[in-house]
Design a protein around this motif. Structure first.
Motif, PDB file in Angstrom:
ATOM      1  N   GLN B 308       3.154  -3.504   0.488  1.00 34.89           N
ATOM      2  CA  GLN B 308       2.182  -4.500   0.167  1.00 34.89           C
ATOM      3  C   GLN B 308       2.826  -5.653   1.111  1.00 34.89           C
ATOM      4  O   GLN B 308       2.065  -6.405   1.447  1.00 34.89           O
ATOM      5  CB  GLN B 308       2.200  -4.692  -1.537  1.00 34.89           C
ATOM      6  N   SER B 309       4.202  -5.892   1.194  1.00 33.21           N
ATOM      7  CA  SER B 309       4.795  -7.074   1.786  1.00 33.21           C
ATOM      8  C   SER B 309       4.312  -6.796   3.169  1.00 33.21           C
ATOM      9  O   SER B 309       4.157  -8.023   4.023  1.00 33.21           O
ATOM     10  CB  SER B 309       6.123  -7.349   1.498  1.00 33.21           C
ATOM     11  N   VAL B 310       4.374  -5.513   3.852  1.00 34.72           N
ATOM     12  CA  VAL B 310       4.217  -5.463   5.208  1.00 34.72           C
ATOM     13  C   VAL B 310       2.398  -5.486   5.454  1.00 34.72           C
ATOM     14  O   VAL B 310       1.784  -6.225   6.462  1.00 34.72           O
ATOM     15  CB  VAL B 310       4.900  -4.345   5.885  1.00 34.72           C
ATOM     16  N   PHE B 311       1.733  -4.720   4.641  1.00 39.93           N
ATOM     17  CA  PHE B 311       0.376  -4.298   5.100  1.00 39.93           C
ATOM     18  C   PHE B 311      -0.735  -4.951   4.079  1.00 39.93           C
ATOM     19  O   PHE B 311      -1.995  -5.083   4.528  1.00 39.93           O
ATOM     20  CB  PHE B 311       0.082  -2.969   4.895  1.00 39.93           C
ATOM     21  N   GLY B 312      -0.299  -5.903   3.075  1.00 36.60           N
ATOM     22  CA  GLY B 312      -1.161  -6.336   2.178  1.00 36.60           C
ATOM     23  C   GLY B 312      -1.848  -5.280   1.551  1.00 36.60           C
ATOM     24  O   GLY B 312      -0.763  -4.056   1.269  1.00 36.60           O
ATOM     25  N   ASN B 313      -2.895  -5.279   0.735  1.00 38.22           N
ATOM     26  CA  ASN B 313      -3.105  -4.135  -0.287  1.00 38.22           C
ATOM     27  C   ASN B 313      -4.085  -3.034   0.383  1.00 38.22           C
ATOM     28  O   ASN B 313      -4.123  -2.048  -0.296  1.00 38.22           O
ATOM     29  CB  ASN B 313      -3.942  -4.870  -1.439  1.00 38.22           C
ATOM     30  N   LYS B 314      -4.378  -3.305   1.640  1.00 42.56           N
ATOM     31  CA  LYS B 314      -5.333  -2.375   2.088  1.00 42.56           C
ATOM     32  C   LYS B 314      -4.668  -1.706   3.295  1.00 42.56           C
ATOM     33  O   LYS B 314      -4.658  -2.144   4.616  1.00 42.56           O
ATOM     34  CB  LYS B 314      -6.601  -2.958   2.683  1.00 42.56           C
ATOM     35  N   ILE B 315      -4.255  -0.345   3.149  1.00 42.86           N
ATOM     36  CA  ILE B 315      -3.427   0.350   4.170  1.00 42.86           C
ATOM     37  C   ILE B 315      -3.906   1.743   3.742  1.00 42.86           C
ATOM     38  O   ILE B 315      -3.621   2.165   2.682  1.00 42.86           O
ATOM     39  CB  ILE B 315      -2.189   0.062   4.648  1.00 42.86           C
ATOM     40  N   MET B 316      -4.157   2.769   4.636  1.00 44.01           N
ATOM     41  CA  MET B 316      -4.530   4.057   4.277  1.00 44.01           C
ATOM     42  C   MET B 316      -3.249   4.773   4.363  1.00 44.01           C
ATOM     43  O   MET B 316      -2.475   4.592   5.205  1.00 44.01           O
ATOM     44  CB  MET B 316      -5.364   4.756   5.552  1.00 44.01           C
ATOM     45  N   CYS B 317      -2.868   5.361   3.137  1.00 43.48           N
ATOM     46  CA  CYS B 317      -1.604   6.086   3.048  1.00 43.48           C
ATOM     47  C   CYS B 317      -1.741   7.079   2.004  1.00 43.48           C
ATOM     48  O   CYS B 317      -2.431   7.305   1.084  1.00 43.48           O
ATOM     49  CB  CYS B 317      -0.598   5.033   2.501  1.00 43.48           C
ATOM     50  N   SER B 318      -0.692   8.262   2.363  1.00 39.95           N
ATOM     51  CA  SER B 318      -0.666   9.116   1.230  1.00 39.95           C
ATOM     52  C   SER B 318       0.860   9.843   1.507  1.00 39.95           C
ATOM     53  O   SER B 318       1.457   9.597   2.490  1.00 39.95           O
ATOM     54  CB  SER B 318      -1.556  10.385   1.588  1.00 39.95           C
ATOM     55  N   SER B 319       1.281  10.518   0.119  1.00 47.78           N
ATOM     56  CA  SER B 319       2.610  11.179   0.348  1.00 47.78           C
ATOM     57  C   SER B 319       2.092  12.489   0.361  1.00 47.78           C
ATOM     58  O   SER B 319       1.321  13.027  -0.472  1.00 47.78           O
ATOM     59  CB  SER B 319       3.391  10.771  -1.007  1.00 47.78           C
ATOM     60  N   THR B 320       2.902  13.370   1.473  1.00 47.84           N
ATOM     61  CA  THR B 320       2.544  14.880   1.306  1.00 47.84           C
ATOM     62  C   THR B 320       3.538  15.754   0.641  1.00 47.84           C
ATOM     63  O   THR B 320       3.682  16.819   0.851  1.00 47.84           O
ATOM     64  CB  THR B 320       2.381  15.347   2.875  1.00 47.84           C
ATOM     65  N   LYS B 321       4.382  15.000  -0.118  1.00 43.83           N
ATOM     66  CA  LYS B 321       5.447  15.786  -0.847  1.00 43.83           C
ATOM     67  C   LYS B 321       4.887  16.598  -1.805  1.00 43.83           C
ATOM     68  O   LYS B 321       5.454  17.628  -2.429  1.00 43.83           O
ATOM     69  CB  LYS B 321       6.615  14.742  -1.092  1.00 43.83           C
ATOM     70  N   GLY B 322       3.826  16.311  -2.298  1.00 42.59           N
ATOM     71  CA  GLY B 322       2.860  17.203  -3.258  1.00 42.59           C
ATOM     72  C   GLY B 322       2.686  18.317  -2.640  1.00 42.59           C
ATOM     73  O   GLY B 322       2.238  19.577  -3.425  1.00 42.59           O
ATOM     74  N   MET B 323       2.541  18.796  -1.372  1.00 44.43           N
ATOM     75  CA  MET B 323       2.164  19.840  -0.496  1.00 44.43           C
ATOM     76  C   MET B 323       3.523  20.777  -0.208  1.00 44.43           C
ATOM     77  O   MET B 323       3.510  21.882  -0.638  1.00 44.43           O
ATOM     78  CB  MET B 323       1.276  19.573   0.690  1.00 44.43           C
TER      79      MET B 323
END
Lengths: 262, 395
Positions: B308-323
């Protein structure tokens, strides 16, 4: 870029018989014979008491050797250790061999190769990058290469902390070191008032023998622990002598270190 | 002031993880949004969790002349070296650069410690002595680097970086520095970590393992699933416009706690900002962030604050550790290759296993795989000891 001189501004060594700074300087200058004197108990004085209590002998060895080195908030750190903390490996493997397999949480978080890096960052509030590496018996050379590359490319001061402790009893027959040894060097891109000497390093084929210690009584320390391989460089810097040193490196290579006066 | 780096081209790569042997299996999972994690047991393990196992490792045998390197970690490495045409690509690079001028920079956290664990379980009944083993070739952190150098016929500069879960992200920074300063002309970077009782029981003792499938960024997330992986890339200087490049890296230390991240994500923020500076990019140039996203309550909280401090609230992101599970010392390379596949195939992979959104997290993840043309993506890797690394890849 490799022919550029890198400046060394601080040196610290810990090994049996090399703890007293004035005495070890005389040994490195060749004025005194080395003899083994048991290391005193190391206490990580810069850490908060809670954190200090959790440290192991290996972490204390790494922290102790950098205590006298003048670091700044702009210094990044290269930790180099062949084995890391085999006392922890021994204790965790003993726990895993029991039916209950109860591993201590503190032992586990201390088991990472970068545990000393974590504690140093906390004790000195250093938010700069640090790296923790190994290259087996050639760990000192690998640490020096990474340190020089960091100085050349990132342009900040780099503290090299190379250390390996003795092995616990059960594992000693598979990986034996004679003594604990730790060496710290503070490197910079430019010359300063406290500069001791300068070096440039290149990797070359193994055409001749590695350089022994000038003080022959130190040969047992050089040969008894992978970090000992850095001692001829330490001697050269203390003697302020122009020199070419060959340190063993991987894949039948040598690290050629040219030591220059400043 | 950090100066922009000279981009390095990824001219070959290979990946083995719980999704399959080869990059195409990971690409398929990124497109389809499914997991490779299974409720499974590991020998001598007596608690429940999901694992990211690579079952094929069982059948692997190392080369006759390198048999003393035999351990699960090096077998996993060989599986990857033999996949995705990687060996052939390295042979071509040797012709181009020479075996002395290709550096090897690898990451691992536990190397071949499983061999030492096994020795302690098989002491001699009478003397109590451990069975014979060659620790320098298995247990030692650098075993992987020396095995890979010998297996690929390389003899340039090499080192093994072991900074817990940021290990095989930080290899990119070291490889860049060695190329830039002239120690080598090209580099193999990568990482290998394999399942062992030390990490399974160690993370369990810290109450960081979920008995359920791991759910990064979920309100009910309660810990990691450990996975294993091996991945390698060949990096070289190139003036071609085509392909995927390493364009930025950033490293930092939390200086906060040995096993908990800074609650406001300060260390992660510094790593992300520094990566943007070395790439010469602004936060708004980043199209997607592959999160560290381990699914522990503290990591995801800390990382979302840093984001949030770098990108604000809007950035496309995901964790792939669930895969793939958390592949620890191999997580950096596993997710760097996922970022490369994102750019090559124009996919933003879904954050899988998400059942309930955590509205306490200021930045939200993508729950469906999205097809979108991407230019710049970031990968985050944070480790114990407060060791942070962010990488940027571009095409």
């Amino acid at each position: 870029m490799l022919d550029k001189n890198i400046y060394i501004n601080s040196i610290a060594v810990i090994a049996p018989g090399l703890e007293d700074i004035e005495k070890s300087e005389e040994i490195f200058k060749g004025n005194l014979e080395w003899s083994p004197v048991e290391l005193s108990r190391m206490v990580p004085s810069a850490l908060p008491a809670n954190e200090a209590r959790r440290t192991t002998t290996v972490i204390r060895l790494a922290l102790k050797v950098v205590e006298s080195v003048k670091k700044s908030s702009n210094t990044s750190v290269v930790f180099a250790s062949s084995e890391g903390d085999l006392d922890i490996t021994d204790k965790i493997c003993k726990a895993l061999a029991t039916k209950e397999k109860m591993v201590s949480p503190t032992l586990f978080h201390n088991s990472v190769h970068n545990a000393p890096a974590g504690y140093l960052s906390i004790s000195d509030n250093m938010k700069t990058p640090s790296i923790s590496l190994s290259a087996g018996d050639n760990t000192f050379s690998a640490g020096l290469i990474e340190s020089v590359a960091q100085v050349l490319v990132e342009s900040n001061d780099v503290l090299l902390v190379a250390y390996d402790n003795v092995t616990p009893e059960d594992l000693d027959e598979f990986r034996h070191f004679d003594h604990p040894v730790a060496i710290a060097l503070l490197l910079s891109k430019t010359k300063r008032v406290d500069t001791i000497g300068s070096i440039s390093i290149t990797v070359q084929d193994q055409l001749s023998e590695a350089t022994p210690c000038f003080n022959h009584s130190l040969e047992v320390v050089r040969n008894g622990n992978p970090i000992g391989l850095g001692l001829p460089l330490v001697e050269s810097l203390f003697k302020r002598k122009v020199n070419k040193i060959l340190i063993p490196y991987l894949n039948q290579k040598r690290l050629l270190v040219k030591v220059n006066n400043v | 002031m950090i100066k922009p780096i000279h981009p390095l081209k990824i001219s070959a790569s290979t990946l083995v993880n719980a999704l399959g042997i080869g990059k195409k299996y990971t690409t398929n999972a990124m497109l389809g949004g499914y997991s490779g994690l299974c409720r499974s047991k590991f020998p001598d393990m007596n608690f429940d969790t999901f694992l990211g196992l690579v079952n094929e490792v069982k059948g692997v045998e190392l080369e006759d002349e390198l048999v003393k390197f035999t351990c699960r970690n090096n077998k996993l490495a060989k599986l990857a070296l033999d996949t995705d045409n990687f060996r052939e690509d390295v042979k071509d690079a040797i012709v181009k650069y020479g075996k002395n001028r290709i550096g090897v920079f690898l990451g691992t956290s536990t190397s071949g410690i499983a061999e030492t664990e096994s020795a302690y379980m098989n002491r001699d009944g009478e003397s109590g002595r451990l069975p014979s083993m060659d620790m320098l070739y298995t247990d030692n952190t650098s075993s992987i680097q020396r095995y890979v150098c010998r297996s690929l016929g390389l003899s340039g500069v090499s080192m093994t970086i072991s900074t817990a879960c940021s290990s095989s992200a930080k290899v990119f920074a070291s490889a860049y520095r060695s190329i830039e300063s002239g120690f080598c002309d090209a580099a193999i970077v990568g990482g290998v970590d394999s399942l062992c009782l030390t990490t399974l029981y160690g993370f369990n003792s810290l109450q960081l393992i979920s008995e359920d499938i791991c759910r990064p960024w979920d309100k009910k997330r309660n810990g990691i699933n450990i996975g294993e992986a091996a991945g390698f890339m060949l990096l070289e200087k190139s003036n071609e416009c085509k392909g995927v490049y390493l364009t930025g890296y950033g490293e930092s230390s939390d200086a906060y706690h040995i096993s908990s991240p800074h609650p406001e994500g300060n260390g992660g923020r510094m790593a992300m900002e520094s990566a943007l500076s070395t790439a010469g990019l602004k936060a708004s140039d980043i199209d997607y962030v592959n999160l560290h996203g381990t699914a522990t309550p503290s990591n995801d909280h800390s990382e979302s604050r840093g984001l949030q401090s770098v990108f604000g609230n809007k950035i496309m992101c995901s964790s792939t550790k669930g895969m793939t599970g958390h592949t620890l010392g191999a997580a950096g390379i596993n997710e760097a290759i996922i970022c490369m596949l994102s750019l090559e195939n124009s996919i933003i992979p879904a954050n899988v296993n998400l059942s309930s959104v955590d509205d306490q997290l200021p930045v939200q993840v993508t729950t469906k795989s999205i097809q979108k043309s991407l230019s710049h993506v970031m990968s985050n890797s944070f480790g114990f000891g407060g060791s942070n690394c962010s990488l940027i890849f571009s095409c």
